[in-house]
Design an enzyme around this catalytic site. Structure first.
Site, PDB file in Angstrom:
ATOM      1  N   HIS A  85       0.803  -1.228   0.000  1.00  0.00           N
ATOM      2  CA  HIS A  85       0.000   0.000   0.000  1.00  0.00           C
ATOM      3  C   HIS A  85       0.841   1.285   0.000  1.00  0.00           C
ATOM      4  O   HIS A  85       0.328   2.347  -0.377  1.00  0.00           O
ATOM      5  CB  HIS A  85      -0.924   0.037   1.226  1.00  0.00           C
ATOM      6  CG  HIS A  85      -2.008  -0.996   1.202  1.00  0.00           C
ATOM      7  ND1 HIS A  85      -2.879  -1.148   0.154  1.00  0.00           N
ATOM      8  CD2 HIS A  85      -2.355  -1.938   2.125  1.00  0.00           C
ATOM      9  CE1 HIS A  85      -3.723  -2.130   0.422  1.00  0.00           C
ATOM     10  NE2 HIS A  85      -3.418  -2.630   1.602  1.00  0.00           N
ATOM     11  N   ASP A 112      -3.682 -10.730  -1.877  1.00  0.00           N
ATOM     12  CA  ASP A 112      -4.125 -10.111  -0.628  1.00  0.00           C
ATOM     13  C   ASP A 112      -5.595  -9.722  -0.782  1.00  0.00           C
ATOM     14  O   ASP A 112      -6.059  -9.449  -1.888  1.00  0.00           O
ATOM     15  CB  ASP A 112      -3.264  -8.863  -0.391  1.00  0.00           C
ATOM     16  CG  ASP A 112      -3.371  -8.290   1.004  1.00  0.00           C
ATOM     17  OD1 ASP A 112      -4.438  -7.737   1.324  1.00  0.00           O
ATOM     18  OD2 ASP A 112      -2.390  -8.362   1.759  1.00  0.00           O
ATOM     19  N   HIS A 123      -6.863  -7.036   0.060  1.00  0.00           N
ATOM     20  CA  HIS A 123      -6.896  -5.609  -0.288  1.00  0.00           C
ATOM     21  C   HIS A 123      -6.181  -5.356  -1.613  1.00  0.00           C
ATOM     22  O   HIS A 123      -5.197  -6.032  -1.937  1.00  0.00           O
ATOM     23  CB  HIS A 123      -6.239  -4.776   0.819  1.00  0.00           C
ATOM     24  CG  HIS A 123      -6.904  -4.908   2.145  1.00  0.00           C
ATOM     25  ND1 HIS A 123      -6.438  -5.751   3.134  1.00  0.00           N
ATOM     26  CD2 HIS A 123      -8.007  -4.306   2.659  1.00  0.00           C
ATOM     27  CE1 HIS A 123      -7.224  -5.670   4.197  1.00  0.00           C
ATOM     28  NE2 HIS A 123      -8.183  -4.799   3.931  1.00  0.00           N
ATOM     29  N   ASP A 183      -4.695 -12.215   4.549  1.00  0.00           N
ATOM     30  CA  ASP A 183      -5.984 -11.683   4.997  1.00  0.00           C
ATOM     31  C   ASP A 183      -7.126 -12.090   4.072  1.00  0.00           C
ATOM     32  O   ASP A 183      -8.280 -11.752   4.327  1.00  0.00           O
ATOM     33  CB  ASP A 183      -5.942 -10.163   5.176  1.00  0.00           C
ATOM     34  CG  ASP A 183      -5.312  -9.439   4.001  1.00  0.00           C
ATOM     35  OD1 ASP A 183      -5.072 -10.084   2.965  1.00  0.00           O
ATOM     36  OD2 ASP A 183      -5.038  -8.231   4.132  1.00  0.00           O
TER      37      ASP A 183
END
Length: 328
Positions: free
Chosen positions: A41, A76, A78, A165
């Site tokens: 990120h 992931d 995200h 995650d």
């Protein structure tokens, strides 16, 4: 087995004393496996999503010194926005992200309409998914899309972010995937025989993160490990079942209908039709900073004797950890 117990120790130890993990690996004979975070990120000008520096971007910049085409794959839960942003305008890096999207889910980006710009147009591929994604739906979708990406882009090296995650029961994610389903995606990419770098990522149910990365390290090394966990210093953290594999739940609805996933595949394939096929990508715009030379005194990758089927395993800040020869 000793191998299995050490994997479990490594990944729970990671969360408790990251600074000492390298010495920990070496002292237990696992010098060719060193897995750290994949901070996907972080941006050039800001920290984001628990990521203060984008080690994946730094590693890819180093890989571009030696490889013409780099493929980045992100599983992931995200969106891998920081890596995508860094390479949004180049045709030498293709980014592919499979992630939960919608209802203000962080970071809010990653719609399939994000395809790249300038030379990088159609070198960004986003696969936005809804909550409840299960093993069968995810792996079928992943294999269909990634097979086509590999056929067209033909990367020289792969970087894969294995954020845990996306497993069931994650405190932030909404998917319903098992460790075996997650690991099957890693296995699929390994089977192409292309040099590959595996990095970690998100994961907020810590015992499941340790399970996931221990299992996927075993997958990468071609090792079979038992489901029953061996006794170790952190055994109580894996209760109440004390098993390696996390199982999906039967009471979670998969909001990704067959129609929705079929439409995603169609849209994705249309985008891939517009992607320039290898070997039409020139070897230009080589990054000027050679991290291997600056940090480790390695001037030429030929010194590490890359040979088939050597696989690049889990690089952080461009530290190459090879199955047959290690460089730190």
């Amino acid at each position: 087995s000793i191998f299995y117990m050490n994997l479990l120790r490594i990944y729970i130890f990671f969360f408790q004393a990251e600074d000492g993990i390298r010495d920990f690996c070496l002292s237990r004979g696992l010098g060719d496996v060193y897995k750290r975070q994949g901070f996907h990120h972080a941006k050039k000008v800001e920290a984001s999503g628990f990521c203060y520096i984008n080690d994946i971007v730094i590693a890819i910049l180093e890989l571009l010194q030696y490889f013409v085409r780099v493929l980045y794959v992100d599983i992931d839960v995200h969106h891998g926005d920081g890596v995508e942003e860094a390479f949004y305008t180049t045709n030498r890096v293709m980014t592919v992200s499979f992630h939960q999207f919608g209802n203000d889910f962080f970071p809010g980006t990653g719609h399939y309409s994000y395809v790249g710009e300038n030379l990088g147009k159609y070198h960004t591929l986003n696969v936005p998914l809804k909550p409840g994604m299960d093993d069968q739906s995810f792996t079928e979708l992943f294999k269909t899309i990634m097979q086509k990406v590999m056929d067209i882009f033909q990367p020289n090296v792969i970087v894969m972010q294995c954020g845990a995650d996306s497993l069931v029961d994650d405190k932030l994610g909404g998917f319903n995937m098992s460790t075996k389903g997650h690991g099957e995606c890693v296995r699929f990419m390994l089977d192409f025989g292309v040099p590959i770098m595996l990095v970690g990522g998100g994961g907020y149910t810590i015992s499941n993160v340790a399970r996931c990365w221990a299992y996927e390290t075993a997958v990468a090394l071609g090792k079979e490990v038992e489901d029953n966990l061996p006794a170790n210093d952190f055994y109580e953290q894996y209760g109440p079942d004390y098993k390696l594999h996390v199982q999906p739940r039967n009471n979670i609805e998969n909001l990704n209908t067959k129609e929705y996933l079929d439409d995603l595949v169609k849209i994705t394939m249309e985008h891939l039709k517009l992607l320039e096929a290898a070997p039409g990508i020139p070897f230009h715009d080589v990054p000027s900073r050679n991290l291997m030379e600056v940090e480790y005194g390695v001037e030429d990758l030929s010194l590490i004797h890359i040979s088939e089927p050597t696989r690049l395993l889990s690089i952080s800040y461009a530290v190459f950890c090879l199955k047959k020869k290690n460089i730190y």
